[in-house]
Design an enzyme around this catalytic site. Structure first.
Site, PDB file in Angstrom:
ATOM      1  N   PRO A   2       0.800  -1.319  -0.070  1.00  0.00           N
ATOM      2  CA  PRO A   2       0.123   0.029  -0.110  1.00  0.00           C
ATOM      3  C   PRO A   2       0.904   1.155  -0.049  1.00  0.00           C
ATOM      4  O   PRO A   2       1.961   1.346   0.796  1.00  0.00           O
ATOM      5  CB  PRO A   2      -0.821  -0.043   1.233  1.00  0.00           C
ATOM      6  CG  PRO A   2      -0.254  -1.216   2.243  1.00  0.00           C
ATOM      7  CD  PRO A   2       0.698  -2.029   1.262  1.00  0.00           C
ATOM      8  N   GLU A   3       0.638   2.268  -1.119  1.00  0.00           N
ATOM      9  CA  GLU A   3       1.268   3.558  -0.845  1.00  0.00           C
ATOM     10  C   GLU A   3       0.391   4.432  -0.349  1.00  0.00           C
ATOM     11  O   GLU A   3      -0.922   4.324   0.073  1.00  0.00           O
ATOM     12  CB  GLU A   3       1.881   3.640  -2.288  1.00  0.00           C
ATOM     13  CG  GLU A   3       2.737   2.657  -2.767  1.00  0.00           C
ATOM     14  CD  GLU A   3       3.240   2.711  -4.175  1.00  0.00           C
ATOM     15  OE1 GLU A   3       3.149   3.920  -4.619  1.00  0.00           O
ATOM     16  OE2 GLU A   3       3.523   1.935  -4.785  1.00  0.00           O
ATOM     17  N   LYS A  59       2.888   7.193   5.254  1.00  0.00           N
ATOM     18  CA  LYS A  59       2.080   6.088   5.108  1.00  0.00           C
ATOM     19  C   LYS A  59       1.568   5.538   6.608  1.00  0.00           C
ATOM     20  O   LYS A  59       1.320   4.436   6.619  1.00  0.00           O
ATOM     21  CB  LYS A  59       2.943   5.036   4.382  1.00  0.00           C
ATOM     22  CG  LYS A  59       2.858   5.439   2.703  1.00  0.00           C
ATOM     23  CD  LYS A  59       3.315   4.231   1.794  1.00  0.00           C
ATOM     24  CE  LYS A  59       4.826   4.306   2.011  1.00  0.00           C
ATOM     25  NZ  LYS A  59       5.209   3.219   0.843  1.00  0.00           N
ATOM     26  N   ARG A 263      13.952  -2.431  -6.991  1.00  0.00           N
ATOM     27  CA  ARG A 263      12.509  -2.445  -7.291  1.00  0.00           C
ATOM     28  C   ARG A 263      12.398  -2.400  -8.767  1.00  0.00           C
ATOM     29  O   ARG A 263      13.363  -1.881  -9.660  1.00  0.00           O
ATOM     30  CB  ARG A 263      11.979  -1.093  -6.831  1.00  0.00           C
ATOM     31  CG  ARG A 263      12.094  -0.794  -5.333  1.00  0.00           C
ATOM     32  CD  ARG A 263      11.615  -1.913  -4.452  1.00  0.00           C
ATOM     33  NE  ARG A 263       9.860  -2.034  -4.679  1.00  0.00           N
ATOM     34  CZ  ARG A 263       9.074  -1.231  -4.059  1.00  0.00           C
ATOM     35  NH1 ARG A 263       9.476  -0.266  -3.489  1.00  0.00           N
ATOM     36  NH2 ARG A 263       7.855  -1.757  -4.265  1.00  0.00           N
TER      37      ARG A 263
END
Ligand SMILES: [Zn+2]
Length: 281
Positions: A2-3, A59, A263
């Site tokens: 989740p961002e 976040k 990434r």
């Protein structure tokens, strides 16, 4: 993972569902999620606390009670489920029992999520304490200017992709959104931050705001196992331009995929200029 837009979606949903409720008890089934207080203190301090509001910084979800504040970071797979008196799944690690019989369950298949509890209800004070004092400015913050970013990167020798992922400088852009921002900004993800102009940085900030606003409006992006809640799925994945795509929507060239900062990074070699290539991932 989740961002920021997904966390904002979780915040909005939870706020409408549980603000005003009072905690009757807390069950800890996996204690390592709690970072700064003992399990016993976590339970004792939360008992009989009424939830006043839910905020967010980067976040981190900020649960503001009458006398305490709880922080929660979902990390890779964390999510909150509302249930009542159903059997526990093995991934439900913390259970908050409200006085009306509803249970808020923290579910995390990877167990990477974290929670903190503070004996203050002052959100301003919390910002000065670990971990929130390490969270950088959000793209929406007025204080996030090209001057601020320049002052933080002048001595750095790293790629712009890794900078965008660094939550201590700009908070809220994760892997998906960083790729989208760089595509819209026409900047190659491996470009060394040292050679970015003030104009480049201004464009990056503007596109960060645009991408995150749109993602929040569509409830975030549903990828792999992440869902904001049981009922709501994000729809921003329908608007992704470059991340996980095969063809560039602008020039139709095949999208390249490389690894940067560990990434998977998607970009168009034709549209995103190689201002410079750093050897530092
Ligand atoms: Zn292109």
């Amino acid at each position: 993972m989740p961002e920021l837009p997904e966390v904002e979606t979780v915040r909005t949903i939870l706020k409408s569902q549980i603000v005003g409720k009072t905690i009757k008890d807390v069950l800890i089934r996996y204690g390592k999620i709690i970072k700064n207080v003992t399990e016993q203190n976590f339970v004792t301090l939360l008992r009989n606390e009424r939830l006043i509001d839910i905020g967010r910084k980067g976040k981190y979800l900020i649960f503001i009670f009458e006398n305490v504040i709880m922080l929660s970071h979902l990390r890779m797979e964390g999510k909150y489920l509302l249930k009542s008196a159903e059997p526990y799944s093995k991934h439900e690690h913390i259970v908050f029992f409200f006085s009306d019989g509803i249970e808020l369950r923290y579910h995390d298949t990877r167990k990477f999520g974290t929670m903190y509890l503070f004996e203050t209800a002052d959100p301003v004070r919390i910002m000065q304490l670990t971990p929130l004092n390490r969270v950088g400015l959000e793209p929406f913050d007025e204080l996030l200017t090209p001057e601020y970013v320049t002052s933080r990167i002048s001595k750095l020798n790293r790629s712009i992709k890794s900078l965008l992922l660094d939550q201590t400088i700009i908070s809220g852009l994760g892997n998906i959104y960083a790729d989208e921002v760089l595509f819209l900004s026409k900047i190659h993800p491996a470009t060394n931050v040292k050679i970015l102009s003030k104009e480049n940085i201004k464009v990056l900030i503007e596109n960060s705001r645009a991408v995150l606003s749109k993602a929040i409006a569509y409830g975030g992006t549903t990828v792999r196992s992440f869902k904001a809640s049981d009922e709501v799925s994000g729809r921003f994945q329908n608007f992704l331009l470059v991340h996980t795509k095969d063809k560039c929507p602008v020039c139709n060239q095949v999208i390249s995929k490389i690894r940067l900062s560990g990434r998977g990074t998607y970009f168009c070699e034709n549209c995103q200029k190689r201002l410079d290539i750093t050897n530092t991932p």
